[in-house]
Design a protein around this motif. Structure first.
Motif, mmCIF file in Angstrom:
data_model
loop_
_atom_site.group_PDB
_atom_site.id
_atom_site.type_symbol
_atom_site.label_atom_id
_atom_site.label_comp_id
_atom_site.label_asym_id
_atom_site.label_seq_id
_atom_site.Cartn_x
_atom_site.Cartn_y
_atom_site.Cartn_z
ATOM 1 N N UNK A 36 -38.374 -10.491 -25.949
ATOM 2 C CA UNK A 36 -37.497 -10.175 -27.202
ATOM 3 C C UNK A 36 -36.261 -10.713 -26.924
ATOM 4 N N UNK A 37 -35.866 -9.910 -25.808
ATOM 5 C CA UNK A 37 -34.608 -10.711 -25.663
ATOM 6 C C UNK A 37 -34.185 -11.578 -24.356
ATOM 7 N N UNK A 38 -34.803 -12.639 -24.636
ATOM 8 C CA UNK A 38 -34.795 -14.013 -23.770
ATOM 9 C C UNK A 38 -34.778 -15.316 -25.096
ATOM 10 N N UNK A 39 -34.581 -16.404 -24.426
ATOM 11 C CA UNK A 39 -33.042 -17.878 -25.543
ATOM 12 C C UNK A 39 -34.464 -18.354 -25.543
ATOM 13 N N UNK A 82 -38.275 -16.103 -27.101
ATOM 14 C CA UNK A 82 -38.745 -16.410 -28.063
ATOM 15 C C UNK A 82 -38.472 -14.848 -28.239
ATOM 16 N N UNK A 83 -36.862 -15.324 -28.758
ATOM 17 C CA UNK A 83 -35.953 -13.932 -28.585
ATOM 18 C C UNK A 83 -36.305 -13.532 -30.675
ATOM 19 N N UNK A 84 -36.726 -12.396 -30.146
ATOM 20 C CA UNK A 84 -36.073 -10.987 -31.096
ATOM 21 C C UNK A 84 -38.099 -11.534 -31.979
ATOM 22 N N UNK A 85 -38.890 -12.345 -30.603
ATOM 23 C CA UNK A 85 -39.707 -12.459 -30.975
ATOM 24 C C UNK A 85 -40.303 -13.570 -32.297
ATOM 25 N N UNK A 86 -39.203 -14.650 -32.337
ATOM 26 C CA UNK A 86 -39.280 -15.894 -33.233
ATOM 27 C C UNK A 86 -38.526 -17.036 -32.741
ATOM 28 N N UNK A 90 -27.078 -16.478 -24.456
ATOM 29 C CA UNK A 90 -27.994 -17.508 -23.087
ATOM 30 C C UNK A 90 -27.435 -17.543 -22.228
ATOM 31 N N UNK A 91 -26.043 -16.382 -21.252
ATOM 32 C CA UNK A 91 -26.141 -16.512 -20.477
ATOM 33 C C UNK A 91 -27.398 -15.579 -19.056
ATOM 34 N N UNK A 92 -27.741 -16.615 -18.410
ATOM 35 C CA UNK A 92 -28.733 -16.734 -17.383
ATOM 36 C C UNK A 92 -30.292 -16.521 -18.817
ATOM 37 N N UNK A 93 -30.092 -17.079 -20.046
ATOM 38 C CA UNK A 93 -31.271 -17.439 -20.483
ATOM 39 C C UNK A 93 -31.069 -15.498 -21.118
ATOM 40 N N UNK A 94 -30.671 -15.308 -21.602
ATOM 41 C CA UNK A 94 -30.739 -14.109 -21.848
ATOM 42 C C UNK A 94 -30.038 -13.612 -22.862
ATOM 43 N N UNK A 95 -30.394 -12.851 -24.281
ATOM 44 C CA UNK A 95 -29.213 -12.594 -25.301
ATOM 45 C C UNK A 95 -29.174 -11.094 -25.507
ATOM 46 N N UNK A 96 -28.230 -10.215 -25.688
ATOM 47 C CA UNK A 96 -28.370 -9.255 -25.953
ATOM 48 C C UNK A 96 -27.239 -8.560 -24.713
ATOM 49 N N UNK A 97 -27.942 -7.183 -24.239
ATOM 50 C CA UNK A 97 -26.710 -6.544 -23.462
ATOM 51 C C UNK A 97 -27.517 -5.755 -22.364
ATOM 52 N N UNK A 110 -39.539 -2.948 -22.720
ATOM 53 C CA UNK A 110 -39.501 -2.990 -21.389
ATOM 54 C C UNK A 110 -39.411 -4.629 -20.552
ATOM 55 N N UNK A 111 -38.474 -4.915 -21.178
ATOM 56 C CA UNK A 111 -38.368 -6.847 -20.355
ATOM 57 C C UNK A 111 -37.106 -5.961 -19.086
ATOM 58 N N UNK A 112 -36.080 -5.160 -19.040
ATOM 59 C CA UNK A 112 -35.011 -4.987 -18.206
ATOM 60 C C UNK A 112 -35.323 -3.710 -17.508
#
Length: 514
Positions: free
Chosen positions: A264-267, A269-273, A324-331, A412-414
């Motif tokens: 969900x919080x990755x580049x 598969x962001x927000x499962x889309x 996109x930093x570290x392959x992530x989105x969000x906080x 649960x990703x973080x």
């Protein structure tokens, strides 16, 4: 206006260092709020008017004058930095909406105020600094996004005037509308503009006989980003520079970070889309434009009233945001783009323009506001007044900053994260996972791409910082992990066509001994 907060359902209770599940209904009598004591006044200090403007998910470098990208206009915020003070190293102690907002209003760490995630209600008796301002004779107003404790729009303690909405609210009108001093009022238009209108109306009705304080909390720039109609497409043709750390398979990157790419919080598969980070950032900056314009309108009104240069204006983000930093989105993570925020202040009658290099944080806001009102902060606040820093006084200041984030079952990703950030080094400690911790030399590696713990030679430094981290937690009552009842939907999916699970790091492998 009632001084009783909306406290329903399950509450955290116990001493500041203890967490537990607690029924507000069962403990109402024991948890009845005690009368608020008046704070000691500072001799010779004139109470200033205070305008605190808070935005959501505004990262530290998304400002025009920072020139992070080749586009992104923030003329009013640039003016604040030019005519006031820019805190170049401002952070939050938890990069998540509710905990950070509670830290701003209380001067406490999340493990102290116990609003540790977006689902925990506000504990009984928690005091917000505007309550002290009220007690000292201030007129106070809250306008905007509360989003703390429970999904409520009810008036909260410390505010004479109240305009808010449930949860995240909506950029465009929807059925819930607004709560204006306890009355349901329809939302008429674009939320940023409407909140600005409410702010102008309240300020315009002040008679100048008493000092005032306004907490103006915008929904912007929380996702999904929806710019005002007049700003849509402003940056459509601009070129976005992707972060270098967005690439996969970086040596030394923890497994959980690499695995979060496909989440969900990755580049990947962001927000499962599907999501283009470039377009996402452009809409983000377009959404920020209405905030900047609204602040200009408020400053113009203050100028017409002759109050501009004698009003402390503070602008801040409640946490950062990764694109996109570290392959992530969000906080949530302890990376710089997540925990670092913009912080600007202007009050010509109180301090000269300049920059502050010291590390400041959301826990410093409450004592700073009290100092601006001529009040001594109550004992127990974790933060300190920043006014000596903006005045250029050589005062003792923190050498390190504690960061904390507690795992959420619905995201649960973080994992649970504790970090200690010094001027040069940052140590990041994870709880409940089998993985590498992180250690970065911020001077040599400001983008945090070289985890020193992935190779031998830095064990002593990590041990020193780990010891200091736990000493800070011990002395502030933070040695317990909060337990949360399940809440919210679980965003736990992975794309079957996305990248597979990350391998264990080489340092974890050793042949069996005989």
């Amino acid at each position: 206006m009632s001084d009783a907060p909306d406290r329903r359902g399950v509450l955290l209770a116990g001493s500041l260092g203890a967490f537990g599940l607690y029924s507000w209904a069962a403990g109402a009598e024991a948890a009845a709020p005690r009368p608020l004591a008046a704070l000691k006044r500072k001799a010779g200090v004139k109470p200033r008017n205070i305008l605190f403007v808070l935005t959501d998910d505004h990262r530290y470098d998304a400002l025009g004058f920072m020139k992070t990208q080749s586009f992104g206009d923030t003329p009013t915020l640039d003016r604040l930095a030019r005519e006031g003070v820019h805190f170049r190293n401002a952070f939050v102690t938890t990069a998540l909406c509710s905990p950070s907002r509670a830290s701003i209003l209380t001067g406490l760490y999340a493990h102290q105020h116990r609003v540790v995630d977006n689902n925990h209600p506000i504990p009984p008796g928690l005091v917000f600094y505007p309550q002290y301002l009220q007690r000292a004779g201030y007129e106070t107003a809250f306008i905007g996004k509360w989003h703390m404790g429970v999904e409520t729009d009810r008036p909260q303690p410390g505010f004479d005037h109240w305009v808010s909405f449930k949860g995240q609210g909506s950029y465009l009108p929807e059925e819930n509308g607004l709560n204006v001093n306890g009355r349901n009022v329809p939302q008429k238009g674009y939320i940023t503009d409407e909140l600005t209108d409410y702010a102008l109306d309240w300020i315009g009705k002040r008679d100048g006989k008493r000092p005032w304080m306004m907490h103006l909390a915008h929904k912007a720039v929380h996702s999904e980003f929806i710019p005002a109609e007049r700003h849509k497409g402003r940056y459509e043709k601009e070129v976005f520079r992707y972060p270098a750390t967005m690439k996969p398979d970086v040596p030394g990157r923890p497994m959980w970070v690499e695995n979060q790419r496909n989440s969900w919080h990755g580049v990947d598969y962001p927000y499962h889309g599907k999501l283009d980070v470039s377009d996402y950032y452009k809409r983000y900056m377009e959404t920020l434009l209405a905030v900047d314009e609204g602040l200009a309108r408020v400053m113009d009104l203050l100028a017409r009233r002759g109050e501009l240069d004698d009003t402390l204006i503070v602008y801040m983000g409640d946490n950062g945001f990764m694109f996109g930093e570290h392959g992530l989105i969000d906080k949530r993570a302890a990376y710089e783009e997540s925990m670092r925020v913009p912080l600007l202040a202007r009050c010509p009658s109180l301090f000269e323009p300049g920059t502050v290099e010291q590390v400041v944080a959301n826990i410093d806001i409450a004592p700073t506001m009290l100092a601006c009102a001529g009040l001594e902060a109550p004992a127990g606040m974790a933060g300190s007044s920043m006014l000596p820093l903006v005045a250029g006084k050589p005062v003792p200041w923190r050498k390190d900053l504690l960061y904390e984030y507690y795992w959420e079952r619905n995201f649960p990703q973080t994992p649970t994260v504790h970090a200690l950030r010094e001027d040069r080094y940052k140590y990041v400690h994870f709880h409940g996972i089998w993985d590498l911790d992180e250690l970065y030399d911020l001077a040599a590696d400001p983008h945090e791409s070289d985890n020193l713990l992935a190779r031998p030679g830095h064990e002593a430094l990590a041990e020193r910082m780990s010891t200091k981290l736990f000493e800070l937690l011990e002395t502030t009552g933070g040695m317990q992990i909060p337990l949360s009842a399940d809440a919210g939907e679980r965003n736990e999916l992975r794309d079957p066509a996305g990248p597979p699970g990350a391998p264990f790091p080489p340092r974890f492998f050793r042949s069996p001994s005989r």
